[in-house]
Design a protein around this motif. Structure first.
Motif, mmCIF file in Angstrom:
data_model
loop_
_atom_site.group_PDB
_atom_site.id
_atom_site.type_symbol
_atom_site.label_atom_id
_atom_site.label_comp_id
_atom_site.label_asym_id
_atom_site.label_seq_id
_atom_site.Cartn_x
_atom_site.Cartn_y
_atom_site.Cartn_z
ATOM 1 N N ILE A 135 0.811 -1.212 0.000
ATOM 2 C CA ILE A 135 0.000 0.000 0.000
ATOM 3 C C ILE A 135 0.848 1.267 0.000
ATOM 4 O O ILE A 135 0.597 2.198 -0.764
ATOM 5 C CB ILE A 135 -0.971 -0.026 1.191
ATOM 6 C CG1 ILE A 135 -1.937 -1.211 1.023
ATOM 7 C CG2 ILE A 135 -1.738 1.284 1.304
ATOM 8 C CD1 ILE A 135 -2.814 -1.474 2.214
ATOM 9 N N LYS A 136 1.845 1.328 0.856
ATOM 10 C CA LYS A 136 2.649 2.546 0.939
ATOM 11 C C LYS A 136 3.386 2.829 -0.366
ATOM 12 O O LYS A 136 3.538 3.973 -0.778
ATOM 13 C CB LYS A 136 3.639 2.450 2.101
ATOM 14 C CG LYS A 136 2.973 2.496 3.467
ATOM 15 C CD LYS A 136 4.005 2.417 4.577
ATOM 16 C CE LYS A 136 3.343 2.474 5.939
ATOM 17 N NZ LYS A 136 4.314 2.377 7.052
ATOM 18 N N GLN A 137 3.847 1.754 -1.035
ATOM 19 C CA GLN A 137 4.559 1.922 -2.294
ATOM 20 C C GLN A 137 3.617 1.950 -3.497
ATOM 21 O O GLN A 137 4.071 2.185 -4.618
ATOM 22 C CB GLN A 137 5.553 0.768 -2.481
ATOM 23 C CG GLN A 137 6.652 0.714 -1.448
ATOM 24 C CD GLN A 137 6.293 -0.179 -0.261
ATOM 25 O OE1 GLN A 137 5.132 -0.374 0.046
ATOM 26 N NE2 GLN A 137 7.302 -0.714 0.395
ATOM 27 N N ARG A 138 2.330 1.658 -3.266
ATOM 28 C CA ARG A 138 1.351 1.555 -4.349
ATOM 29 C C ARG A 138 1.862 0.602 -5.430
ATOM 30 O O ARG A 138 1.858 0.919 -6.626
ATOM 31 C CB ARG A 138 1.033 2.941 -4.943
ATOM 32 C CG ARG A 138 0.234 3.828 -3.995
ATOM 33 C CD ARG A 138 -0.089 5.183 -4.600
ATOM 34 N NE ARG A 138 -0.920 5.071 -5.782
ATOM 35 C CZ ARG A 138 -2.251 4.964 -5.768
ATOM 36 N NH1 ARG A 138 -2.916 4.924 -4.612
ATOM 37 N NH2 ARG A 138 -2.939 4.906 -6.894
ATOM 38 N N ARG A 139 2.290 -0.568 -4.987
ATOM 39 C CA ARG A 139 2.849 -1.564 -5.890
ATOM 40 C C ARG A 139 2.081 -2.878 -5.733
ATOM 41 O O ARG A 139 1.648 -3.218 -4.635
ATOM 42 C CB ARG A 139 4.337 -1.788 -5.587
ATOM 43 C CG ARG A 139 5.044 -2.653 -6.617
ATOM 44 C CD ARG A 139 6.549 -2.622 -6.451
ATOM 45 N NE ARG A 139 7.011 -3.504 -5.390
ATOM 46 C CZ ARG A 139 7.674 -3.095 -4.315
ATOM 47 N NH1 ARG A 139 7.968 -1.818 -4.158
ATOM 48 N NH2 ARG A 139 8.073 -3.959 -3.405
ATOM 49 N N VAL A 140 1.915 -3.588 -6.836
ATOM 50 C CA VAL A 140 1.212 -4.868 -6.820
ATOM 51 C C VAL A 140 2.138 -5.945 -7.360
ATOM 52 O O VAL A 140 2.754 -5.779 -8.417
ATOM 53 C CB VAL A 140 -0.082 -4.812 -7.663
ATOM 54 C CG1 VAL A 140 -0.762 -6.181 -7.690
ATOM 55 C CG2 VAL A 140 -1.033 -3.756 -7.117
ATOM 56 N N GLU A 141 2.228 -7.053 -6.635
ATOM 57 C CA GLU A 141 3.060 -8.170 -7.037
ATOM 58 C C GLU A 141 2.219 -9.429 -7.143
ATOM 59 O O GLU A 141 1.364 -9.690 -6.290
ATOM 60 C CB GLU A 141 4.191 -8.404 -6.017
ATOM 61 C CG GLU A 141 5.141 -7.221 -5.870
ATOM 62 C CD GLU A 141 6.140 -7.415 -4.744
ATOM 63 O OE1 GLU A 141 5.924 -8.356 -3.940
ATOM 64 O OE2 GLU A 141 7.105 -6.640 -4.667
ATOM 65 N N VAL A 142 2.451 -10.200 -8.186
ATOM 66 C CA VAL A 142 1.865 -11.527 -8.327
ATOM 67 C C VAL A 142 3.032 -12.508 -8.295
ATOM 68 O O VAL A 142 3.792 -12.616 -9.261
ATOM 69 C CB VAL A 142 1.068 -11.675 -9.632
ATOM 70 C CG1 VAL A 142 0.488 -13.087 -9.732
ATOM 71 C CG2 VAL A 142 -0.053 -10.645 -9.696
ATOM 72 N N ASP A 155 -6.182 1.498 -7.908
ATOM 73 C CA ASP A 155 -7.230 1.891 -6.963
ATOM 74 C C ASP A 155 -8.409 0.914 -7.003
ATOM 75 O O ASP A 155 -8.984 0.574 -5.959
ATOM 76 C CB ASP A 155 -7.717 3.306 -7.272
ATOM 77 C CG ASP A 155 -6.686 4.375 -6.936
ATOM 78 O OD1 ASP A 155 -5.766 4.079 -6.149
ATOM 79 O OD2 ASP A 155 -6.794 5.492 -7.473
ATOM 80 N N MET A 156 -8.775 0.459 -8.197
ATOM 81 C CA MET A 156 -9.868 -0.503 -8.315
ATOM 82 C C MET A 156 -9.498 -1.828 -7.644
ATOM 83 O O MET A 156 -10.310 -2.415 -6.917
ATOM 84 C CB MET A 156 -10.213 -0.722 -9.788
ATOM 85 C CG MET A 156 -10.894 0.462 -10.444
ATOM 86 S SD MET A 156 -11.074 0.271 -12.242
ATOM 87 C CE MET A 156 -12.202 -1.116 -12.320
ATOM 88 N N LEU A 157 -8.278 -2.304 -7.893
ATOM 89 C CA LEU A 157 -7.835 -3.556 -7.291
ATOM 90 C C LEU A 157 -7.780 -3.436 -5.770
ATOM 91 O O LEU A 157 -8.211 -4.350 -5.046
ATOM 92 C CB LEU A 157 -6.476 -3.952 -7.856
ATOM 93 C CG LEU A 157 -5.910 -5.281 -7.346
ATOM 94 C CD1 LEU A 157 -6.832 -6.439 -7.694
ATOM 95 C CD2 LEU A 157 -4.513 -5.516 -7.915
ATOM 96 N N HIS A 158 -7.250 -2.328 -5.271
ATOM 97 C CA HIS A 158 -7.177 -2.092 -3.822
ATOM 98 C C HIS A 158 -8.581 -2.115 -3.220
ATOM 99 O O HIS A 158 -8.820 -2.748 -2.181
ATOM 100 C CB HIS A 158 -6.496 -0.743 -3.565
ATOM 101 C CG HIS A 158 -6.207 -0.492 -2.118
ATOM 102 N ND1 HIS A 158 -5.723 0.720 -1.657
ATOM 103 C CD2 HIS A 158 -6.358 -1.264 -1.010
ATOM 104 C CE1 HIS A 158 -5.570 0.664 -0.360
ATOM 105 N NE2 HIS A 158 -5.959 -0.530 0.063
ATOM 106 N N TYR A 159 -9.502 -1.422 -3.848
ATOM 107 C CA TYR A 159 -10.877 -1.356 -3.348
ATOM 108 C C TYR A 159 -11.485 -2.752 -3.268
ATOM 109 O O TYR A 159 -12.096 -3.132 -2.260
ATOM 110 C CB TYR A 159 -11.712 -0.460 -4.263
ATOM 111 C CG TYR A 159 -13.065 -0.095 -3.703
ATOM 112 C CD1 TYR A 159 -13.242 1.078 -2.979
ATOM 113 C CD2 TYR A 159 -14.164 -0.927 -3.900
ATOM 114 C CE1 TYR A 159 -14.486 1.417 -2.461
ATOM 115 C CE2 TYR A 159 -15.417 -0.602 -3.379
ATOM 116 C CZ TYR A 159 -15.560 0.577 -2.669
ATOM 117 O OH TYR A 159 -16.800 0.898 -2.139
ATOM 118 N N LEU A 160 -11.326 -3.550 -4.319
ATOM 119 C CA LEU A 160 -11.932 -4.876 -4.361
ATOM 120 C C LEU A 160 -11.232 -5.862 -3.429
ATOM 121 O O LEU A 160 -11.894 -6.703 -2.805
ATOM 122 C CB LEU A 160 -11.921 -5.397 -5.794
ATOM 123 C CG LEU A 160 -12.844 -4.658 -6.773
ATOM 124 C CD1 LEU A 160 -12.565 -5.094 -8.208
ATOM 125 C CD2 LEU A 160 -14.311 -4.899 -6.416
#
Length: 223
Positions: A135-142, A155-160
């Motif tokens: 969240i702090k880095q606004r980064r997404v890892e798979v 933002d959409m992914l975070h919300y869901l």
């Protein structure tokens, strides 16, 4: 994350709003009791910043009505009235925190993170399936792959992800990511376009989560 700032002082309202938007919050504002009352009972917020002294009413009265009607976002009272009675009254009515004016913006940001963390868990990371959102880095890892997401896709992914398993209407998702009054848009093509790109990127990275379309209503994130 969407916030409502209820503050009648325009200069202070503008300063706080700018600082919060710079932290990537979706910020809506109200300057009167009447405007604030309309918004809290029409739209949804993750956190409300509530001034007590409004030109046409008292913020504590609004808080009391919110609790009575089952509207329970996180609430931080912001008030120049730094009396023990006001603080106790606000907290007993259901406020999560009380920050007397004047205050440093950094302290306000910390208070917001603290009260939201109580509902959504730790504020540093969120994991669903093999998808990890920093969240702090606004980064997404798979797994070991970092996704290249646009701001709105993130933002959409975070919300869901914060609402995993919950059925979210397209109107609610739009309001949470783009702000109030987006429900008055002629159509939701902008959501469909971002959702298509987000799903493609998750699939290409072999994410184990699925954003399922509930036709005629909205979306549900499943792991």
């Amino acid at each position: 994350m969407k916030l409502l700032l209820i503050e009648d002082d325009q200069s202070l309202r503008d300063v706080i709003s700018r600082s919060l938007r710079a932290e990537h919050y979706v910020v809506e504002t109200a300057s009167t009791y009447a405007d604030a009352r309309m918004k809290v009972f029409v739209y949804e917020y993750d956190c409300i910043l509530l001034d007590i002294m409004l030109p046409d009413g008292n913020g504590l009265t609004l808080l009391q009505e919110m609790v009575g009607r089952g509207v329970r976002p996180r609430v931080i009272i912001l008030s120049a009235k730094d009396s023990v009675d006001d603080k106790v009254a606000g907290l007993e009515l259901g406020a999560d925190d009380y920050l007397p004016k004047p205050f440093h913006l950094a302290e306000l940001h910390a208070r917001i993170r603290s009260v939201v963390r109580r509902e959504h868990g730790a504020d540093d990371a969120l994991t669903v399936g093999n998808v990890r959102l920093l969240i702090k880095q606004r980064r997404v890892e798979v797994g070991d792959t970092q996704l290249d997401l646009s701001r709105k896709e993130y933002d959409m992914l975070h919300y869901l992800m914060n609402r995993q398993g919950h059925l979210i209407s397209k109107e609610t998702l739009a309001e949470g990511v783009w702000g109030d009054y987006i429900d008055q848009a002629d159509n939701f093509d902008f959501i469909y376009a971002h959702m298509k790109n987000l799903r493609r990127k998750l699939k290409d990275a072999h994410a184990t989560i699925e954003i399922k379309t509930i036709y005629g209503f909205g979306y549900k994130l499943l792991a």
